[in-house]
Write a protein that holds these residues in place. Structure first.
Motif, PDB file in Angstrom:
ATOM      1  N   ARG A  58       0.822  -1.211   0.000  1.00 16.42           N
ATOM      2  CA  ARG A  58       0.000   0.000   0.000  1.00 16.42           C
ATOM      3  C   ARG A  58       0.856   1.261   0.000  1.00 16.42           C
ATOM      4  O   ARG A  58       0.327   2.353   0.108  1.00 16.42           O
TER       5      ARG A  58
ATOM      6  N   GLY B 297      -4.978  -0.603  11.846  1.00 16.88           N
ATOM      7  CA  GLY B 297      -5.305  -0.907  10.462  1.00 16.88           C
ATOM      8  C   GLY B 297      -5.291   0.312   9.557  1.00 16.88           C
ATOM      9  O   GLY B 297      -5.479   0.185   8.352  1.00 16.88           O
TER      10      GLY B 297
ATOM     11  N   LYS C 287      -8.415  -1.116  -7.598  1.00 21.38           N
ATOM     12  CA  LYS C 287      -8.434  -2.456  -7.025  1.00 21.38           C
ATOM     13  C   LYS C 287      -7.838  -2.515  -5.626  1.00 21.38           C
ATOM     14  O   LYS C 287      -8.374  -3.177  -4.742  1.00 21.38           O
ATOM     15  N   ARG C 288      -6.733  -1.827  -5.436  1.00 19.42           N
ATOM     16  CA  ARG C 288      -5.985  -2.076  -4.195  1.00 19.42           C
ATOM     17  C   ARG C 288      -6.138  -0.975  -3.164  1.00 19.42           C
ATOM     18  O   ARG C 288      -5.620  -1.076  -2.075  1.00 19.42           O
TER      19      ARG C 288
ATOM     20  N   PHE D 236     -11.530  -0.264   0.414  1.00 15.01           N
ATOM     21  CA  PHE D 236     -11.543  -1.162   1.554  1.00 15.01           C
ATOM     22  C   PHE D 236     -12.309  -2.453   1.257  1.00 15.01           C
ATOM     23  O   PHE D 236     -11.832  -3.539   1.519  1.00 15.01           O
ATOM     24  N   PHE D 237     -13.521  -2.306   0.694  1.00 14.47           N
ATOM     25  CA  PHE D 237     -14.316  -3.498   0.386  1.00 14.47           C
ATOM     26  C   PHE D 237     -14.362  -3.725  -1.117  1.00 14.47           C
ATOM     27  O   PHE D 237     -14.513  -2.776  -1.891  1.00 14.47           O
ATOM     28  N   VAL D 238     -14.240  -4.971  -1.504  1.00 15.27           N
ATOM     29  CA  VAL D 238     -14.291  -5.290  -2.924  1.00 15.27           C
ATOM     30  C   VAL D 238     -15.716  -5.109  -3.461  1.00 15.27           C
ATOM     31  O   VAL D 238     -15.916  -4.828  -4.640  1.00 15.27           O
ATOM     32  N   ASN D 239     -16.692  -5.235  -2.584  1.00 21.86           N
ATOM     33  CA  ASN D 239     -18.073  -5.292  -3.051  1.00 21.86           C
ATOM     34  C   ASN D 239     -18.948  -4.202  -2.457  1.00 21.86           C
ATOM     35  O   ASN D 239     -20.159  -4.294  -2.496  1.00 21.86           O
ATOM     36  N   ALA D 240     -18.352  -3.227  -1.831  1.00 25.96           N
ATOM     37  CA  ALA D 240     -19.188  -2.183  -1.203  1.00 25.96           C
ATOM     38  C   ALA D 240     -18.382  -0.914  -1.050  1.00 25.96           C
ATOM     39  O   ALA D 240     -17.153  -0.939  -1.021  1.00 25.96           O
TER      40      ALA D 240
ATOM     41  N   SER E 243     -16.090   2.128   4.635  1.00 31.46           N
ATOM     42  CA  SER E 243     -14.790   1.788   5.196  1.00 31.46           C
ATOM     43  C   SER E 243     -14.941   0.973   6.467  1.00 31.46           C
ATOM     44  O   SER E 243     -16.054   0.618   6.864  1.00 31.46           O
ATOM     45  N   ASP E 244     -13.831   0.714   7.096  1.00 27.46           N
ATOM     46  CA  ASP E 244     -13.768  -0.119   8.288  1.00 27.46           C
ATOM     47  C   ASP E 244     -14.391   0.607   9.478  1.00 27.46           C
ATOM     48  O   ASP E 244     -13.877   1.633   9.913  1.00 27.46           O
ATOM     49  N   ASP E 245     -15.499   0.055   9.997  1.00 28.15           N
ATOM     50  CA  ASP E 245     -16.150   0.760  11.115  1.00 28.15           C
ATOM     51  C   ASP E 245     -15.458   0.463  12.443  1.00 28.15           C
ATOM     52  O   ASP E 245     -15.854   0.946  13.485  1.00 28.15           O
TER      53      ASP E 245
END
Lengths: 850, 121
Positions: free
Chosen positions: A553, A561, A804-805, A808-812, A815-817
């Motif tokens: 990254r 994270g 792509k990279r 955070f989510f591939v399908n949504a 972000s990380d809650d």
């Protein structure tokens, strides 16, 4: 049993060694021990006194901790000098008025530096070279001086001269005798040493008797010699030998020698049977021993006697090997050839400035002595011939002639008898080392810790290692250096394979030379090798999957994270405009900001999906990737240098920026930090960096393989007064050689500690081009310099990678809650688990995991 | 912990092209963060919880993959513990495991079942 009272006067190296030996002996239980030391700190390593200049930290020289004395219940009085001994009532009195009764008294009062009674020797700016306080005073005076002179051209005098030179003074040595190191060296050896030291820029004046010291006309002081010559200097260091400290003994009526020294017998007893004397204050058979090893031997003799064992001091070998101002010198046994019937073999090479002389017995079979100047590589071997009475090869001169095919390769460790002493400071024999290895102690460090071998003067380090290596090899013990279960090779071997077979991908390497899928050990290691060789884009399709999350990254993963972002600020120099951009970006993305140790600004709390946006703004403002995420060349720290600083002698900022731009981002086995200081005050702390550069009047001094952190290592002075071009060339070679040969995740400091042949070998390879690879090493770095690309700039141009990279989510969306920040001191920080529970209830994953 | 399988429903997550060969991606599946790995050499996809019980952060999808002793694993990018991709079990501490979900590729789509199949702890 009634415990007896043991008092020890003196807490120098020998006094301390005695205490240490005693507390480990059966006698420990029979005595209450009291120690007086006049210096303010417990025993320190006076043999390596000069190394104080490297760290300026007395702790680094310390041999004993106060804890040691406390733990063993020893009553230690520091900074309190014993001033009288009442032998009738058996009481010692101290300056501070303490009175202690004794049953047994041990004098370890050492010696004081002899200062010739020259009129004027007692004034300001005249020093001796004995204690840490002396060195502190010399350092301070050197700051106000241009020229420094040492009186005395013996071992310690030359060491003092080196110290003065390192302090930046024009340095002179004045010696009364007609040659340097007159005690140890013969005429030719002394002359060779003089040539070599003069070549280093030190003025040598032999056969000079100082008559008077008066105020100088040009410098602070003027030394007038009996032959009419004179020398002007700003400070004088007297190092003209030692005299035993026997005043206490004299005062109490113990027998002393005509020229000083407390007379002792073979049991180290003085003329009073309840009083012993050990070390430099003691006179044994008319001899004073000014070395630490005989003092240690005496200490052990007395400790043995007090334990009820028989013991005797039987004299000591005065052979020494040392490095004076970078010049190797070794003397063994009868170096002047005074034994009746002895004859010599001499090898003299004026081109390379090497002098070697063997003194052998009449029958040509035994070695009686040796002198080595300019090359002491054969010292260890010769010492073993000498100490163990091993028959010499015939003809013996093969031992000192330059290596020809016919010459014997030296006495291997296998040839030594078990009784051979490896370490004379701590009296460790080969037999003891072999026994330890038999018990399963295989690591060199453990053997050192167990036996103390090579922890005294350190002269036997090479020999000890070769004995240990040979013994391990004989037992078939081999250290497994495989990188991991997927590759039966060390990192260095993989490097060779990749170079020789021109391998470009991990998959190809794995297929040809490994097995399985790889792992988190071998993937980043191979990625690093490939990057340092090919320098392809690390996020390209063939490489991205090898990168640790930071490289993947291009940012530094933090505990919650999120990532931190560190743009490059070469040399720590930054414009107000760029500072404002950093501030604005941090404010816009609500990042925590902190100044790093490498003179950059770290922005914390960036979410994965924010990274491209943050970097787009930074790149637009002219920033580049700082590679803080990579095992690579990181920063070049600098002080402000001659541009602004009153003391700077070179443009350290300019050099730092040049070096940082040259080497930025070069991937290596581990991170590499550099620094450039503009003068010897060293404000950039270059001596704790992998590569440290310090300005001198004439150019740059280069220091290598330093480290701060968990196991600090002071960098080694590698080369002096380099011009810009040479400096860069040597750093090129150093970097490439380190990158090629180090183990995975091995910093340069550990690499150096494990490099066989150490600093000298490194010098032979990257300065003298011993392996003939310098051109290739330079080419490799040149390739890396030329193919440099800002990884963030390149990444921002690649829509697919960003999409792509960096989501955070591939399908949504979203972000990380589980990333929650708390405010503290006006900035964000990650919430603790407790705080998260309070704020948003326990995350469902947390429950499952616990 | 044992979770009894309630349904056999396969949940559609993403396209095969969204996978990163030999690396991981993170999917949000009915509120759960799921780390999905695709190891082309084994021709398999694996799905485990994204939450790293050691660092308490949602990071496992960002770990390096590989095999240890023949078992496919991912190493946490924070403190480097390894998790078996087939079982969710931590290699360094056998008492710890993360949820492990059945995963498959079908008709160019990646699918998982949410009924965690991890080893009972």
């Amino acid at each position: 049993m009634q415990r007896k009272k043991l008092v020890i006067i003196g807490n120098g190296m020998v006094g301390h060694h005695f205490v240490e030996t005693l507390v480990q002996s059966p006698a420990a239980q029979s005595f209450d021990i009291t120690v007086f030391g006049e210096e303010p700190r417990p025993a320190y390593d006076r043999v390596h006194l000069t190394s104080w200049f490297e760290t300026r930290n007395p702790e680094a020289l310390s041999l004993a901790s106060l804890d040691f004395y406390r733990t063993h219940g020893i009553d230690l009085h520091l900074g309190d000098k014993a001033i009288s001994i009442d032998r009738t009532h058996k009481i010692v009195r101290s300056e501070k008025g303490i009175e202690v009764a004794y049953d047994i008294l041990v004098l370890a009062t050492g010696s004081y530096p002899f200062v010739p009674p020259i009129p004027g020797h007692n004034q300001e700016y005249c020093f001796v070279y004995r204690t840490i306080e002396d060195l502190e005073a010399i350092t301070q005076a050197a700051g106000e001086s241009r020229i420094g002179t040492v009186v005395g051209g013996g071992l310690l005098g030359l060491e003092a001269a080196k110290a003065l030179q390192d302090l930046g003074l024009e340095t002179h040595v004045v010696e009364f005798a007609p040659r340097l190191m007159a005690v140890q060296l013969d005429e030719d050896g002394g002359a060779m040493l003089q040539r070599k030291i003069e070549a280093l820029g030190v003025g040598i004046h032999t056969g000079k008797n100082t008559r008077n010291i008066t105020p100088g006309k040009f410098q602070r002081l003027k030394m007038e010699f009996t032959d009419g010559d004179a020398l002007e200097t700003d400070l004088i260091v007297f190092s003209a030998g030692i005299r035993p400290r026997d005043e206490l003994a004299r005062q109490t009526g113990l027998e002393v020698g005509d020229r000083g020294g407390i007379v002792i017998d073979d049991q180290c007893r003085t003329s009073d049977p309840d009083i012993f004397a050990i070390g430099e204050c003691a006179l044994w058979h008319g001899q004073i021993f000014g070395l630490v090893a005989p003092g240690y031997q005496m200490a052990r003799v007395v400790a043995d006697l007090l334990s009820g064992r028989e013991a005797a001091f039987t004299g000591a070998d005065l052979s020494t090997k040392l490095k004076l101002m970078g010049v190797e010198v070794g003397t063994i046994g009868d170096s002047h050839g005074r034994t009746p019937g002895a004859h010599s073999y001499v090898y003299k090479n004026e081109a390379d400035e090497v002098y070697k002389r063997l003194i052998v017995s009449q029958d040509n079979h035994k070695l009686l002595g040796a002198v080595l100047v300019g090359d002491s590589s054969t010292y260890d071997t010769l010492l073993q011939y000498y100490q163990n009475g091993i028959d010499l090869p015939q003809p013996p001169d093969a031992l000192i002639l330059p290596n020809t095919e016919a010459a014997p390769t030296g006495l291997g460790p296998d040839a030594l008898p078990e009784s051979a002493t490896l370490c004379s400071c701590h009296n460790v024999t080969k037999g003891q080392v072999v026994e330890l290895i038999d018990q399963g102690v295989a690591a060199l460090a453990d053997i050192k810790a167990e036996t103390k071998a090579s922890t005294g003067c350190g002269g036997c380090a090479g020999l000890l290692k070769s004995v240990v290596d040979a013994e391990l090899a004989r037992r078939g013990i081999e250290v497994n250096k495989d990188l991991c279960e997927h590759f039966p090779y060390s990192r260095q071997e993989l490097y060779h394979i990749i170079r020789v077979e021109q391998i470009r991908t991990f998959d190809e390497l794995l297929e040809k030379h490994g097995k399985g899928l790889g792992c988190d050990i071998c993937k980043p290691a191979v990625a690093s090798i490939l990057a340092s060789y090919w320098n392809d884009y690390v996020l390209s399709d063939k490489y991205f999957k090898l990168q640790d999350t930071n490289d993947y990254r291009l940012a530094n993963l933090q505990k919650d994270g999120t990532y931190s972002v560190v743009p490059r600020i070469p040399g720590g120099e930054i414009t107000p405009e760029k500072l404002i951009v950093l501030g604005e970006v941090a404010r816009k993305y609500k990042l925590y900001t902190k100044i790093t140790g490498g003179q950059r600004i770290d922005l914390f709390g960036a979410r994965l999906e924010q990274l491209p946006h943050i970097w787009q703004e930074l790149i637009d403002a002219g920033f580049e990737s700082g590679h803080a995420y990579a095992k690579a060349v990181r920063t070049v720290k600098s002080c402000v240098g001659s541009t602004w600083c009153r003391y700077g002698v070179q443009d350290s900022v300019g050099m730092a920026i040049f070096l940082e731009n040259r080497y930025k981002g070069i991937r290596a086995p581990h991170k590499i930090k550099m620094a450039v200081s503009g003068c010897t005050r060293e404000c950039a702390e270059a001596q704790c960096k992998d590569i440290g550069v310090i300005a001198t009047e004439k150019g740059w001094n280069l220091y290598l393989c330093g480290n701060g952190g968990m196991k600090p290592r002071h960098a080694d002075l590698f080369a002096t007064d380099l011009d810009d071009e040479t400096l860069v060339r040597i750093i090129d070679r150093f970097l490439a050689f380190y990158i090629r040969t180090a183990d995975r995740l091995q910093r340069t400091a550990a690499w150096m500690e494990n490099l066989e042949g150490g600093l000298d070998y490194l010098r032979a390879v990257i300065v003298d081009n011993k392996l003939g690879i310098c051109a290739e090493l330079e080419r490799q770095i040149q390739h890396l310099v030329e193919t440099y690309e800002c990884e963030w700039k390149k990444t921002l141009e690649n829509e697919e990678i960003l999409k792509k990279r960096f989501r955070f989510f591939v399908n949504a969306e979203g972000s990380d809650d589980n990333v929650v920040f708390i405010e503290e001191r006006g900035q964000i920080r990650p919430a603790t688990l407790e705080e998260k529970r309070r704020i948003k209830g326990i995350p469902i994953e947390l429950e499952k995991a616990s | 912990m044992t979770v009894t399988t309630m349904t056999e429903t396969w949940i559609d997550v993403c396209r095969v092209e969204d996978l990163e060969p030999d690396a991981g991606i993170c999917a949000l599946v009915e509120g759960h963060q799921v780390a999905i790995f695709y190891l082309p050499k084994l021709e398999e996809v694996f799905a485990i919880g994204n939450y790293d019980p050691f660092s308490h952060a949602n990071v496992l999808s960002r770990g390096l993959t590989g095999d240890i002793g023949g078992e496919p694993v991912v190493a946490s990018p924070v403190y480097k513990q390894h998790f078996n991709l087939r079982t969710g079990r931590c290699l360094e501490d056998k008492s710890i495991s993360v949820p492990c979900y059945p995963a498959r590729i079908t008709k160019g789509r990646v699918q998982i079942q949410l009924s965690a199949q991890g080893d009972p702890v």
